[in-house]
Scaffold this motif. Structure first.
Motif, mmCIF file in Angstrom:
data_model
loop_
_atom_site.group_PDB
_atom_site.id
_atom_site.type_symbol
_atom_site.label_atom_id
_atom_site.label_comp_id
_atom_site.label_asym_id
_atom_site.label_seq_id
_atom_site.Cartn_x
_atom_site.Cartn_y
_atom_site.Cartn_z
ATOM 1 N N ILE A 274 38.918 29.206 35.708
ATOM 2 C CA ILE A 274 38.896 30.645 36.011
ATOM 3 C C ILE A 274 40.230 31.285 35.617
ATOM 4 C CG2 ILE A 274 38.669 32.377 37.832
ATOM 5 C CD1 ILE A 274 36.084 30.879 37.317
ATOM 6 N N PRO A 275 40.220 32.252 34.715
ATOM 7 C CA PRO A 275 41.468 32.942 34.355
ATOM 8 C C PRO A 275 42.038 33.707 35.554
ATOM 9 C CG PRO A 275 39.705 33.428 32.779
ATOM 10 C CD PRO A 275 39.065 32.756 33.953
ATOM 11 N N ASP A 276 43.333 33.966 35.517
ATOM 12 C CA ASP A 276 44.009 34.753 36.559
ATOM 13 C C ASP A 276 43.767 34.177 37.948
ATOM 14 O OD1 ASP A 276 44.816 36.598 34.548
ATOM 15 O OD2 ASP A 276 42.913 37.645 34.738
ATOM 16 N N SER A 277 43.904 32.855 38.052
ATOM 17 C CA SER A 277 43.719 32.184 39.341
ATOM 18 C C SER A 277 44.887 31.241 39.591
ATOM 19 C CB SER A 277 42.396 31.409 39.362
ATOM 20 O OG SER A 277 42.406 30.386 38.386
ATOM 21 N N ALA A 278 45.029 30.791 40.834
ATOM 22 C CA ALA A 278 46.134 29.903 41.193
ATOM 23 C C ALA A 278 45.756 29.056 42.383
ATOM 24 C CB ALA A 278 47.390 30.719 41.498
ATOM 25 N N VAL A 279 46.466 27.930 42.532
ATOM 26 C CA VAL A 279 46.259 27.000 43.649
ATOM 27 C C VAL A 279 47.428 27.099 44.618
ATOM 28 C CG1 VAL A 279 46.079 24.576 44.323
ATOM 29 C CG2 VAL A 279 44.951 25.364 42.249
ATOM 30 N N ARG B 199 55.463 33.685 45.369
ATOM 31 C CA ARG B 199 55.180 34.392 44.109
ATOM 32 C C ARG B 199 53.680 34.536 43.901
ATOM 33 N NH1 ARG B 199 53.122 33.589 39.502
ATOM 34 N NH2 ARG B 199 52.817 31.354 39.878
ATOM 35 N N ILE B 200 52.932 33.449 44.156
ATOM 36 C CA ILE B 200 51.480 33.484 43.963
ATOM 37 C C ILE B 200 50.841 34.516 44.885
ATOM 38 C CG2 ILE B 200 49.348 32.164 44.322
ATOM 39 C CD1 ILE B 200 50.907 29.672 43.367
ATOM 40 N N LEU B 201 51.231 34.513 46.155
ATOM 41 C CA LEU B 201 50.624 35.438 47.109
ATOM 42 C C LEU B 201 51.010 36.886 46.814
ATOM 43 C CD1 LEU B 201 50.880 33.427 50.450
ATOM 44 C CD2 LEU B 201 48.993 33.564 48.817
ATOM 45 N N SER B 202 52.224 37.094 46.320
ATOM 46 C CA SER B 202 52.631 38.440 45.918
ATOM 47 C C SER B 202 51.791 38.932 44.746
ATOM 48 C CB SER B 202 54.117 38.448 45.554
ATOM 49 O OG SER B 202 54.513 39.719 45.084
ATOM 50 N N ASP B 203 51.569 38.059 43.761
ATOM 51 C CA ASP B 203 50.744 38.419 42.595
ATOM 52 C C ASP B 203 49.285 38.609 42.993
ATOM 53 O OD1 ASP B 203 52.951 38.330 40.964
ATOM 54 O OD2 ASP B 203 52.489 36.389 40.059
ATOM 55 N N PHE B 204 48.833 37.853 43.995
ATOM 56 C CA PHE B 204 47.463 37.991 44.495
ATOM 57 C C PHE B 204 47.280 39.368 45.139
ATOM 58 C CE2 PHE B 204 44.225 36.478 47.838
ATOM 59 C CZ PHE B 204 43.155 36.598 46.968
ATOM 60 N N LYS B 205 48.228 39.759 45.966
ATOM 61 C CA LYS B 205 48.137 41.047 46.652
ATOM 62 C C LYS B 205 48.261 42.224 45.677
ATOM 63 C CE LYS B 205 49.868 39.299 51.078
ATOM 64 N NZ LYS B 205 50.926 39.373 52.109
ATOM 65 N N SER B 206 49.004 42.030 44.585
ATOM 66 C CA SER B 206 49.166 43.107 43.603
ATOM 67 C C SER B 206 47.988 43.195 42.640
ATOM 68 C CB SER B 206 50.455 42.907 42.806
ATOM 69 O OG SER B 206 50.334 41.807 41.913
ATOM 70 N N GLY B 207 47.121 42.156 42.622
ATOM 71 C CA GLY B 207 45.967 42.148 41.733
ATOM 72 C C GLY B 207 46.199 41.402 40.433
ATOM 73 N N LYS B 208 47.401 40.929 40.224
ATOM 74 C CA LYS B 208 47.689 40.174 39.005
ATOM 75 C C LYS B 208 46.916 38.862 38.994
ATOM 76 C CE LYS B 208 51.590 38.403 36.270
ATOM 77 N NZ LYS B 208 53.070 38.264 36.232
ATOM 78 N N ILE B 209 46.857 38.214 40.143
ATOM 79 C CA ILE B 209 46.033 37.021 40.337
ATOM 80 C C ILE B 209 44.770 37.448 41.060
ATOM 81 C CG2 ILE B 209 45.840 34.833 41.590
ATOM 82 C CD1 ILE B 209 48.778 34.344 41.013
ATOM 83 N N LYS B 210 43.613 37.094 40.514
ATOM 84 C CA LYS B 210 42.327 37.528 41.074
ATOM 85 C C LYS B 210 41.760 36.548 42.090
ATOM 86 C CE LYS B 210 42.363 40.942 38.101
ATOM 87 N NZ LYS B 210 42.707 42.309 38.551
ATOM 88 N N VAL B 211 42.049 35.263 41.896
ATOM 89 C CA VAL B 211 41.464 34.216 42.742
ATOM 90 C C VAL B 211 42.566 33.261 43.188
ATOM 91 C CG1 VAL B 211 39.785 32.332 42.883
ATOM 92 C CG2 VAL B 211 39.290 34.351 41.469
ATOM 93 N N VAL B 212 42.618 32.982 44.479
ATOM 94 C CA VAL B 212 43.498 31.936 45.001
ATOM 95 C C VAL B 212 42.632 30.871 45.662
ATOM 96 C CG1 VAL B 212 45.218 31.345 46.746
ATOM 97 C CG2 VAL B 212 45.560 33.347 45.308
ATOM 98 N N ALA B 213 42.760 29.645 45.161
ATOM 99 C CA ALA B 213 42.084 28.501 45.774
ATOM 100 C C ALA B 213 43.110 27.779 46.628
ATOM 101 C CB ALA B 213 41.523 27.577 44.703
ATOM 102 N N ASN B 214 42.829 27.639 47.918
ATOM 103 C CA ASN B 214 43.829 27.024 48.792
ATOM 104 C C ASN B 214 43.240 25.866 49.568
ATOM 105 O OD1 ASN B 214 44.079 27.783 52.028
ATOM 106 N ND2 ASN B 214 42.613 29.058 50.917
ATOM 107 N N CYS B 215 44.082 24.881 49.790
ATOM 108 C CA CYS B 215 43.659 23.675 50.502
ATOM 109 C C CYS B 215 44.616 23.436 51.657
ATOM 110 C CB CYS B 215 43.664 22.477 49.546
ATOM 111 S SG CYS B 215 43.126 20.939 50.305
#
Length: 385
Positions: free
Chosen positions: A267-272, A284-300
């Motif tokens: 999935i493009p624009d996603s992060a773990v 950084r990931i959560l900041s980009d997620f909240k700004s819309g730069k990252i569309k999907v966050v998969a967390n474990c």
């Protein structure tokens, strides 16, 4: 700026102030749903109590959120005592983490009034909290959205209401409000539930404690139904909804890191994000997620508490659980109100069947002292799992 409290928030604050004045030596519990505004209630209690108050939080994120709310009241006799925020200030009102206080308990003997956020994490039997409580006479009030903890009995595992454990920290509930009440009044986001379960939980063994699923058995079931491929196709569908209106972020909960990594590889624009993600990278990931730069966050294994993102409108449950607290905290990430938001709970692993909708969870006391959680008439606490 001083916030205007809602009636239930003011009632909760009033209950705490009243019970702090009692001299019966008992500790009390307040139950407030995720999204109810606990940080505002804590700030109001701290502002009104003309005594030293020590406020415990379980982690840096929640401590910073609660302390920021207190500052909006224009209160300056307050400080933070926690290595995680790189501050060791003791003031009339002190926000702290137990690990930092534990190493310097002599410095906190004058605090008789204690407030504990996320108090379900307190071990009543042993540990730093137990030692701190035993060191001096305290008046303790705990706040939580999930007032139960997993206990082992001779007959198996049981979720016990916090006032019904032995030993226990909290004797009684002095205030609570139901999720359904806040939803009906528009204080929480209404949710749409999509039960798209593919796995068969009857194929999955319990682990040795009997309180959760066996990892090897679960992994085998995931492979049988190709849950990874199913998850990827589901997230792709969510990224392109039929309405044409994009979702404001998709948060995926996985059981294993490999599922999260497989998803983000496709999935493009996603992060773990996982427990091993370095702090700065996670921020950084959560900041980009909240700004819309990252569309999907998969967390474990993370992002169930202390992750405050009201705009989030979609969660995917790609892990089954036997933990009511974990289920509630996962759904809680999407129930916080935001203008124009419709929350979606997409379940791939049978959790909705197990626990029902969170708005159907109710705290009840059918007999004096016999507090419990029920859903649609089914008792979930103080029964063998």
């Amino acid at each position: 700026m001083k916030f205007q409290l809602r009636d239930y928030q003011q009632n909760a604050s009033n209950a705490a102030i009243s019970h702090y004045k009692l001299k019966n030596g008992r500790n009390y519990l307040m139950v407030l749903p995720t999204g109810a505004g606990k940080s505002l209630i804590i700030a109001d209690i701290a502002a009104r109590l003309n005594e030293p108050l020590l406020v415990f939080q379980p982690n840096k994120e929640i401590l910073e959120q609660n302390f920021a709310k207190l500052q909006t009241y224009g209160i300056f006799d307050a400080g933070c005592y926690s290595a995680s925020v790189k501050r060791k200030d003791i003031n009339r009102i002190t926000f702290a983490t137990i690990g930092s206080v534990y190493n310097h308990m002599e410095d906190f003997k004058h605090f008789r009034y204690i407030l504990i956020d996320e108090c379900h994490l307190v071990n009543p039997t042993e540990g730093m909290y137990a030692d701190f409580f035993a060191a001096a006479e305290r008046r303790i009030i705990g706040l939580t959205a999930t007032p139960y903890r997993l206990c082992s009995t001779m007959n198996g595992s049981m979720l016990k209401f916090l006032t019904r454990t032995r030993p226990r920290v909290f004797s009684d509930v002095i205030y609570y409000c139901q999720v359904s009440e806040l939803l009906a009044r528009g204080f929480l986001t209404k949710l749409k539930y999509y039960d798209l379960t593919r796995i068969e939980l009857v194929n999955v063994r319990r682990n040795s404690t009997g309180a959760d699923f066996d990892e090897a058995s679960l992994s085998k079931e995931f492979e049988r139904v190709d849950l990874y491929g199913y998850l990827i196709s589901m997230v792709r569908r969510l990224l392109a909804p039929k309405s044409g209106i994009p979702r404001r972020g998709i948060l995926v909960f996985t059981r294993f890191v490999k599922e999260a990594e497989m998803l983000t590889n496709e999935i493009p624009d996603s992060a773990v994000v996982s427990g091993t993600t370095p702090k700065k990278e996670r921020e950084r990931i959560l900041s980009d997620f909240k700004s819309g730069k990252i569309k999907v966050v998969a967390n474990c294994g993370v992002l169930t508490t202390g992750f405050d993102y009201p705009e989030l409108d979609t969660i995917v449950l790609c892990r089954p659980t036997m933990s009511l607290a974990l289920y509630y905290q996962m759904v809680g990430r999407v129930i916080r109100p935001y203008p124009g938001k419709e929350g979606w709970v997409v379940d791939l692993c049978g959790n909705i069947k197990t626990f029902g909708k969170v708005e159907d969870l109710r705290i009840e006391q059918p007999e004096k002292g016999k507090w419990m959680i029920k859903t649609n008439g089914k008792q979930l606490t103080n029964v063998i799992l």
